[in-house]
Design a protein around this motif. Structure first.
Motif, PDB file in Angstrom:
ATOM      1  N   GLN A 100       0.825  -1.207   0.000  1.00  0.00           N
ATOM      2  CA  GLN A 100       0.000   0.000   0.000  1.00  0.00           C
ATOM      3  C   GLN A 100       0.858   1.255   0.000  1.00  0.00           C
ATOM      4  OE1 GLN A 100      -2.585  -0.413   3.389  1.00  0.00           O
ATOM      5  NE2 GLN A 100      -3.707  -2.134   2.507  1.00  0.00           N
ATOM      6  N   ARG A 101       1.992   1.200   0.697  1.00  0.00           N
ATOM      7  CA  ARG A 101       2.869   2.361   0.778  1.00  0.00           C
ATOM      8  C   ARG A 101       3.606   2.609  -0.536  1.00  0.00           C
ATOM      9  NH1 ARG A 101       8.144   1.408   4.125  1.00  0.00           N
ATOM     10  NH2 ARG A 101       8.564   0.315   2.159  1.00  0.00           N
ATOM     11  N   ASP A 102       4.150   1.543  -1.129  1.00  0.00           N
ATOM     12  CA  ASP A 102       5.015   1.682  -2.302  1.00  0.00           C
ATOM     13  C   ASP A 102       4.252   1.712  -3.618  1.00  0.00           C
ATOM     14  OD1 ASP A 102       7.074   1.590  -0.472  1.00  0.00           O
ATOM     15  OD2 ASP A 102       7.538  -0.525  -0.828  1.00  0.00           O
ATOM     16  N   PHE A 103       3.057   1.105  -3.630  1.00  0.00           N
ATOM     17  CA  PHE A 103       2.295   1.008  -4.882  1.00  0.00           C
ATOM     18  C   PHE A 103       0.850   1.447  -4.643  1.00  0.00           C
ATOM     19  CE2 PHE A 103       5.566  -2.342  -4.906  1.00  0.00           C
ATOM     20  CZ  PHE A 103       6.330  -1.903  -5.985  1.00  0.00           C
ATOM     21  N   PRO A 104       0.638   2.737  -4.421  1.00  0.00           N
ATOM     22  CA  PRO A 104      -0.736   3.216  -4.213  1.00  0.00           C
ATOM     23  C   PRO A 104      -1.565   3.051  -5.476  1.00  0.00           C
ATOM     24  CG  PRO A 104       0.784   5.050  -4.494  1.00  0.00           C
ATOM     25  CD  PRO A 104       1.631   3.818  -4.389  1.00  0.00           C
ATOM     26  N   ALA A 105      -2.857   3.006  -5.293  1.00  0.00           N
ATOM     27  CA  ALA A 105      -3.771   2.766  -6.413  1.00  0.00           C
ATOM     28  C   ALA A 105      -3.710   3.895  -7.427  1.00  0.00           C
ATOM     29  CB  ALA A 105      -5.192   2.613  -5.897  1.00  0.00           C
ATOM     30  N   PRO A 106      -3.504   3.586  -8.707  1.00  0.00           N
ATOM     31  CA  PRO A 106      -3.607   4.625  -9.734  1.00  0.00           C
ATOM     32  C   PRO A 106      -5.075   5.005  -9.931  1.00  0.00           C
ATOM     33  CG  PRO A 106      -3.204   2.472 -10.736  1.00  0.00           C
ATOM     34  CD  PRO A 106      -3.130   2.273  -9.259  1.00  0.00           C
ATOM     35  N   GLY A 107      -5.311   6.270 -10.225  1.00  0.00           N
ATOM     36  CA  GLY A 107      -6.689   6.715 -10.400  1.00  0.00           C
ATOM     37  C   GLY A 107      -7.340   6.991  -9.064  1.00  0.00           C
ATOM     38  N   LYS A 108      -8.517   6.444  -8.842  1.00  0.00           N
ATOM     39  CA  LYS A 108      -9.254   6.685  -7.602  1.00  0.00           C
ATOM     40  C   LYS A 108      -9.887   5.403  -7.091  1.00  0.00           C
ATOM     41  CE  LYS A 108     -12.012   9.625  -9.681  1.00  0.00           C
ATOM     42  NZ  LYS A 108     -13.122  10.588  -9.960  1.00  0.00           N
ATOM     43  N   MET A 109     -10.202   5.405  -5.803  1.00  0.00           N
ATOM     44  CA  MET A 109     -10.955   4.312  -5.194  1.00  0.00           C
ATOM     45  C   MET A 109     -12.408   4.765  -5.100  1.00  0.00           C
ATOM     46  SD  MET A 109      -8.699   1.951  -4.748  1.00  0.00           S
ATOM     47  CE  MET A 109      -9.669   0.798  -3.767  1.00  0.00           C
ATOM     48  N   VAL A 110     -13.288   4.069  -5.797  1.00  0.00           N
ATOM     49  CA  VAL A 110     -14.685   4.488  -5.900  1.00  0.00           C
ATOM     50  C   VAL A 110     -15.554   3.666  -4.958  1.00  0.00           C
ATOM     51  CG1 VAL A 110     -16.647   4.787  -7.455  1.00  0.00           C
ATOM     52  CG2 VAL A 110     -14.304   5.067  -8.328  1.00  0.00           C
ATOM     53  N   ASP A 111     -16.291   4.342  -4.100  1.00  0.00           N
ATOM     54  CA  ASP A 111     -17.226   3.685  -3.189  1.00  0.00           C
ATOM     55  C   ASP A 111     -18.416   3.169  -3.998  1.00  0.00           C
ATOM     56  OD1 ASP A 111     -19.079   2.948  -1.273  1.00  0.00           O
ATOM     57  OD2 ASP A 111     -18.737   4.684  -0.002  1.00  0.00           O
ATOM     58  N   VAL A 112     -18.601   1.830  -3.997  1.00  0.00           N
ATOM     59  CA  VAL A 112     -19.711   1.243  -4.759  1.00  0.00           C
ATOM     60  C   VAL A 112     -20.821   0.747  -3.838  1.00  0.00           C
ATOM     61  CG1 VAL A 112     -18.308   0.630  -6.764  1.00  0.00           C
ATOM     62  CG2 VAL A 112     -18.508  -0.988  -4.868  1.00  0.00           C
ATOM     63  N   GLY A 113     -20.758   1.158  -2.558  1.00  0.00           N
ATOM     64  CA  GLY A 113     -21.789   0.757  -1.613  1.00  0.00           C
ATOM     65  C   GLY A 113     -21.396  -0.489  -0.829  1.00  0.00           C
ATOM     66  N   GLY A 114     -22.067  -0.673   0.286  1.00  0.00           N
ATOM     67  CA  GLY A 114     -21.802  -1.850   1.099  1.00  0.00           C
ATOM     68  C   GLY A 114     -20.426  -1.841   1.743  1.00  0.00           C
ATOM     69  N   GLY A 115     -19.829  -0.659   1.867  1.00  0.00           N
ATOM     70  CA  GLY A 115     -18.507  -0.577   2.467  1.00  0.00           C
ATOM     71  C   GLY A 115     -17.381  -1.029   1.562  1.00  0.00           C
ATOM     72  N   ARG A 116     -17.668  -1.158   0.258  1.00  0.00           N
ATOM     73  CA  ARG A 116     -16.642  -1.626  -0.693  1.00  0.00           C
ATOM     74  C   ARG A 116     -16.202  -0.497  -1.615  1.00  0.00           C
ATOM     75  NH1 ARG A 116     -17.410  -5.060  -4.656  1.00  0.00           N
ATOM     76  NH2 ARG A 116     -19.667  -4.810  -4.793  1.00  0.00           N
ATOM     77  N   ARG A 117     -14.935  -0.602  -2.051  1.00  0.00           N
ATOM     78  CA  ARG A 117     -14.394   0.352  -3.015  1.00  0.00           C
ATOM     79  C   ARG A 117     -13.772  -0.400  -4.193  1.00  0.00           C
ATOM     80  NH1 ARG A 117     -10.114   3.868  -0.173  1.00  0.00           N
ATOM     81  NH2 ARG A 117      -9.418   1.752   0.391  1.00  0.00           N
ATOM     82  N   ILE A 118     -13.923   0.169  -5.363  1.00  0.00           N
ATOM     83  CA  ILE A 118     -13.361  -0.379  -6.598  1.00  0.00           C
ATOM     84  C   ILE A 118     -12.340   0.612  -7.135  1.00  0.00           C
ATOM     85  CG2 ILE A 118     -13.855  -0.924  -9.022  1.00  0.00           C
ATOM     86  CD1 ILE A 118     -14.777  -3.130  -7.228  1.00  0.00           C
ATOM     87  N   GLN A 119     -11.160   0.120  -7.501  1.00  0.00           N
ATOM     88  CA  GLN A 119     -10.127   0.980  -8.075  1.00  0.00           C
ATOM     89  C   GLN A 119     -10.425   1.235  -9.542  1.00  0.00           C
ATOM     90  OE1 GLN A 119      -7.390  -0.601 -10.207  1.00  0.00           O
ATOM     91  NE2 GLN A 119      -6.527   1.407 -10.695  1.00  0.00           N
ATOM     92  N   LEU A 120     -10.469   2.511  -9.922  1.00  0.00           N
ATOM     93  CA  LEU A 120     -10.793   2.919 -11.285  1.00  0.00           C
ATOM     94  C   LEU A 120      -9.787   3.971 -11.729  1.00  0.00           C
ATOM     95  CD1 LEU A 120     -12.865   2.841 -13.681  1.00  0.00           C
ATOM     96  CD2 LEU A 120     -14.059   4.715 -12.516  1.00  0.00           C
TER      97      LEU A 120
END
Length: 348
Positions: free
Chosen positions: A45-65
């Motif tokens: 998580q420190r060295d390779f952060p998600a490119p783009g954004k983390m999108v909240d899709v409901g239910g406490g979950r996020r999808i990387q886009l």
């Protein structure tokens, strides 16, 4: 009653000590592996952060886009049965983003995306993607690009959200009939060792083996390869689950084979199977050639799902065309983009 001999007592004591210390060493090794895995996840998580954004899709979950560029239509990339997530398209997305909007994402449980508690299905995958795009403010028309199993997800997305889909590029895609058509040549290859390895991901074993299991692909940067390995202990759990659900998803998707008059290109990888691939599939070189011929025929049929479908065979590319021959994928995607723009009166 006979007296217990001192030597017998000593032997029992030695055996108890051996068992104790062996158990202690095993527990220590497992603890060290758990710590190694947790430290590895923190560093990922420190060295390779998600490119783009983390999108909240409901239910406490996020999808990387990861969406880049501007213009219409928006190209949306769907990865195959792999652990790379959005990075499956790292050799293709920048060139497309230079010409139009281009979005790649990681399915639930792959790379940065949170896992889903829902049963894996093609409809669930399509719904997740649709929700992520909508909540991120991405609007159609979309051109869907799916590789391997991702092709099945792309057509399923079209089935349920067809009003938003203007074109598709299917890159060596799965076909609903593939199991039945090649059953005479193929043998079940999901090994017990793989399942055990995945089930022990929490011990750090998969993380330690990742450099050997996941070599850098052609046209893949070293950083991307390292990122994929860093998240492999998480992603491979999802990959195994998707693999187990593949037959059911092929059956689920099989009822939909009408893409209307949408712009469509289907690419087939026709490079001969390597010796390692033939061993893995447990077939001979002659049988390998027959399987490729069937695979090509399936894709020719898939191209006919649209009245404007086009099929191309790539004789020097293996299954991961997006890495082996990214220019072929780029050319196919841009050709569909231009067709969609022409249909829309040239709007960009």
């Amino acid at each position: 009653m006979a007296a217990v001999k001192p030597s017998s007592n000593r032997s029992s004591l030695v055996m108890m000590r051996i068992v104790f210390w062996s158990t202690a060493l095993l527990a220590l090794a497992v603890l060290a592996g758990v710590v190694y895995e947790q430290v590895g996840r923190y560093r990922a998580q420190r060295d390779f952060p998600a490119p783009g954004k983390m999108v909240d899709v409901g239910g406490g979950r996020r999808i990387q886009l990861d969406c880049r560029g501007s213009g219409s239509p928006t190209v949306v990339f769907e990865a195959g049965l792999s652990v790379d997530g959005s990075l499956s398209w790292s050799a293709v997305q920048p060139a497309i983003a230079a010409r139009t909007r281009a979005c790649a994402y990681s399915r639930a449980g792959l790379m940065w995306s949170d896992p889903s508690g829902a049963p894996i299905s093609a409809k669930q995958v399509a719904s997740d993607l649709h929700e992520a795009l909508a909540r991120a403010g991405e609007r159609g028309p979309f051109v869907l690009v799916g590789q391997s199993l991702g092709g099945l997800f792309a057509t399923t997305f079209t089935r349920y959200f067809g009003d938003e889909v203007a074109g598709l590029v299917l890159v060596d895609p799965s076909h609903p009939d593939q199991v039945a058509r090649v059953a005479a040549y193929m043998t079940e290859t999901r090994s017990l060792r793989s399942r055990i390895a995945v089930s022990l991901a929490w011990t750090g074993l998969l993380r330690a083996a990742a450099p050997r299991l996941l070599p850098r692909a052609p046209n893949q940067s070293e950083r991307d390869a390292r990122a994929v390995r860093a998240y492999a202990s998480k992603s491979m759990v999802t990959q195994m689950a998707e693999s187990d659900a593949t037959d059911a998803m092929l059956a689920e998707a099989g009822a939909f084979r009408d893409l209307g008059k949408r712009a469509l290109v289907v690419l087939t990888a026709m490079a001969p199977y390597t010796e390692a691939e033939l061993r893995g599939m447990k077939i001979t070189p002659a049988q390998g050639r027959e399987v490729l011929a069937i695979w090509q025929q399936l894709h020719m049929e898939e191209a006919e799902w649209s009245s404007r479908g086009r099929h191309l065979s790539l004789p020097n590319s293996s299954h991961d065309i997006q890495f082996d021959d990214p220019e072929a994928v780029i050319e196919a995607v841009l050709s569909v983009v231009e067709m969609v723009r022409a249909d829309d009166g040239g709007r960009r």
